[in-house]
Design a protein around this motif. Structure first.
Motif, PDB file in Angstrom:
ATOM      1  N   GLU A  32      -0.065   6.631  -1.209  1.00 54.25           N
ATOM      2  CA  GLU A  32       0.995   5.928  -1.473  1.00 54.25           C
ATOM      3  C   GLU A  32       1.172   6.304  -2.897  1.00 54.25           C
ATOM      4  OE1 GLU A  32       2.774   3.314   1.564  1.00 54.25           O
ATOM      5  OE2 GLU A  32       1.190   2.050   1.255  1.00 54.25           O
ATOM      6  N   GLU A  78      -0.641   9.685   4.991  1.00 52.19           N
ATOM      7  CA  GLU A  78      -1.264   7.910   4.019  1.00 52.19           C
ATOM      8  C   GLU A  78      -2.623   7.543   3.841  1.00 52.19           C
ATOM      9  OE1 GLU A  78       0.947   4.574   4.473  1.00 52.19           O
ATOM     10  OE2 GLU A  78       2.335   4.990   4.386  1.00 52.19           O
ATOM     11  N   ARG A  89       2.020  -1.901  -4.882  1.00 57.27           N
ATOM     12  CA  ARG A  89       1.872  -0.751  -3.769  1.00 57.27           C
ATOM     13  C   ARG A  89       0.378  -0.196  -4.464  1.00 57.27           C
ATOM     14  NH1 ARG A  89       4.027   1.165   0.538  1.00 57.27           N
ATOM     15  NH2 ARG A  89       6.249  -0.482   0.315  1.00 57.27           N
ATOM     16  N   ARG A 146      -4.705   3.282   1.344  1.00 59.83           N
ATOM     17  CA  ARG A 146      -3.360   4.601   2.008  1.00 59.83           C
ATOM     18  C   ARG A 146      -2.974   5.329   0.570  1.00 59.83           C
ATOM     19  NH1 ARG A 146       0.475  -0.143   5.479  1.00 59.83           N
ATOM     20  NH2 ARG A 146      -1.993  -1.001   6.782  1.00 59.83           N
TER      21      ARG A 146
HETATM   22 MG    MG Z   1       3.663   1.376   4.560  1.00 59.30          MG
END
Ligand code: MG
Ligand code: ATP
Length: 431
Positions: A116, A66, A122, A114
């Protein structure tokens, strides 16, 4: 026309309507942190890559896949956009020997990165508020962190946030559990997924944290860490629970709560909600007694937590939390060169007295400027035409309520504005 540029996927602009909400939230958060005696620390957003691999652990989602890492083209340094704040904070505390002055209660906030898969709750750039207490060994500070969170949820009026608690024991206790866990997982190796098989020997505790529904049965029946935790760690855990219970905060002990970062020991906790779909963890933290020494400092106990601001704000809005948009007290309209000069003087004098003032820029007729004044949300317009300018006076006009325009000398303007705003409040039956 060339194609317009877009922000990087998973990295969001926070536009003014949202910005108002963010700032209102940040005001509440700052007051809350001060009320517990926490002090601000700000670290760089870029750190040496090795900081994170040493602190977070090589075999973690973050470090394995990540991180935004790159080589500085100018000097070949290996750098990373911080994926979290604890490692940087501990690095700063060690580097500047802050613990020499005694235990430290610290907080920071800002963007984390990150790589992701972006989805609701997110993002690739997201924001955290991090709280760290360094130099405290007892369960009291762990409990303080939990009580702090509960108070913030209360201050924000958040609904449906539940506390989950666990203990990870000490490094020795985890090593014994690890051996038992590996033996157990080996028996089920053929049913593990790719991540699970890869982590079986490198980081088996993390296999318990899997979100793969096919593995739930296996991990449910796995050896429990709690059964390997010794008396001292248990007493610590009970100490935390006693204070949390005293405060009337309900919680659930979740034996599978292990956290995604390697540095935790003893207490770990998460605050979760069912209101945000899959991304339901709004805050997570725990104790990390080994990290200071691991990063080259003199051994010192520590505990902390981090909240995801985007998730908290989504929950806050879902629970009815709103922020009044920031509106000026006064909007200054003016026509003519002399009027413009007086407008700037009037606005500066009001600001010097603490009022929020927007001076009209861009010219236009009185009529069009008054429309702007109205849509600005200001309570008052200060109107300056040629007549007013010649007399050194300002026309003060209420925009939201009754009352005629009155002419005020520049020197008397701050008092007159205060009087109008004060009377407005009273008319509203205000506070
Ligand atoms: Mg996580
Ligand atoms: P998750 O299991 O959701 O990936 P995590 O264990 O990786 O979370 P932490 O490293 O503990 O998360 O970070 C603390 C908090 O920061 C999380 O509880 C969450 O609220 C928030 N957070 C983490 N990653 C993201 C992200 N990519 N986007 C938005 N918020 C995030």
């Amino acid at each position: 026309m060339s194609q317009s540029l877009q922000a990087v996927r998973g990295m969001n602009d926070i536009l003014p309507d949202e910005g108002d909400i963010w700032e209102h939230f940040e005001d509440i958060v700052r007051d809350w942190l001060r009320s517990y005696g926490y002090r601000p620390i700000r670290m760089p957003i870029v750190e040496p890559t090795s900081l994170f691999s040493r602190a977070i652990g090589e075999v973690t989602d973050i470090v394995e896949k990540e991180m935004y890492s790159f080589v500085d083209a100018l000097n070949g340094e290996h750098l990373t956009l911080r994926p979290e704040g604890t490692a940087s904070c501990v690095r700063a505390v060690i580097q500047h020997k802050l613990l020499a002055a005694g235990p430290q209660r610290l907080y920071y906030q800002g963007p984390m990165f990150r790589h992701e898969r972006p989805q609701k709750g997110r993002y690739r750039q997201f924001h955290q508020i991090g709280v760290e207490a360094l130099g405290f060994a007892g369960p009291d500070v762990d409990a303080e962190h939990i009580l702090m969170c509960a108070r913030l949820w209360d201050d924000l009026g958040l609904e449906d946030v539940r506390l989950e608690l666990n203990t990870l024991g000490s490094a020795d206790e985890r090593a014994k559990h690890r051996a038992a866990l590996i033996a157990y997982l080996e028996q089920h190796a053929d049913r593990l997924d790719e991540d699970g098989r890869r982590r079986l020997y490198t980081n088996p505790l993390r296999v318990l944290d899997t979100k793969n529904p096919d593995l739930q049965e296996i991990v449910e029946a796995a050896p429990r860490l709690l059964d390997f935790v010794g008396d001292e760690s248990l007493a610590h855990f009970e100490g935390v629970q006693a204070i949390v219970k005293d405060a009337g905060i309900p919680f659930r002990i979740n034996h599978r709560l292990v956290r995604g970062l390697d540095y935790y020991n003893r207490t770990v906790f998460e605050w979760v909600t069912t209101r945000l779909g899959a991304q339901g963890t709004v805050c997570a933290g725990g104790r990390y007694d080994g990290l200071v020494e691991q990063l080259g400092g003199k051994s010192a106990p520590a505990a902390g937590f981090a909240m995801g601001i985007e998730r908290l704000l989504a929950l806050w809005q879902d629970s009815g939390g709103v922020a009044a948009p920031a509106t000026p007290d006064v909007y200054v309209v003016h026509v003519g060169e002399q009027a413009q000069r007086l407008a700037f003087r009037a606005a500066e004098s009001l600001r010097a007295h603490g009022f929020a003032v927007v001076t009209h820029c861009g010219g236009g007729s009185f009529k069009s400027q008054m429309k702007k004044a109205d849509s600005s949300g200001a309570l008052l317009a200060a109107v300056i035409g040629e007549d007013e300018a010649a007399a050194g006076e300002v026309g003060l006009k209420p925009l939201r309520g009754p009352g005629a325009q009155q002419r005020i000398n520049l020197d008397g303007l701050p008092d007159a504005v205060a009087e109008c705003l004060f009377t407005e409040d009273e008319d509203d039956g205000g506070v």
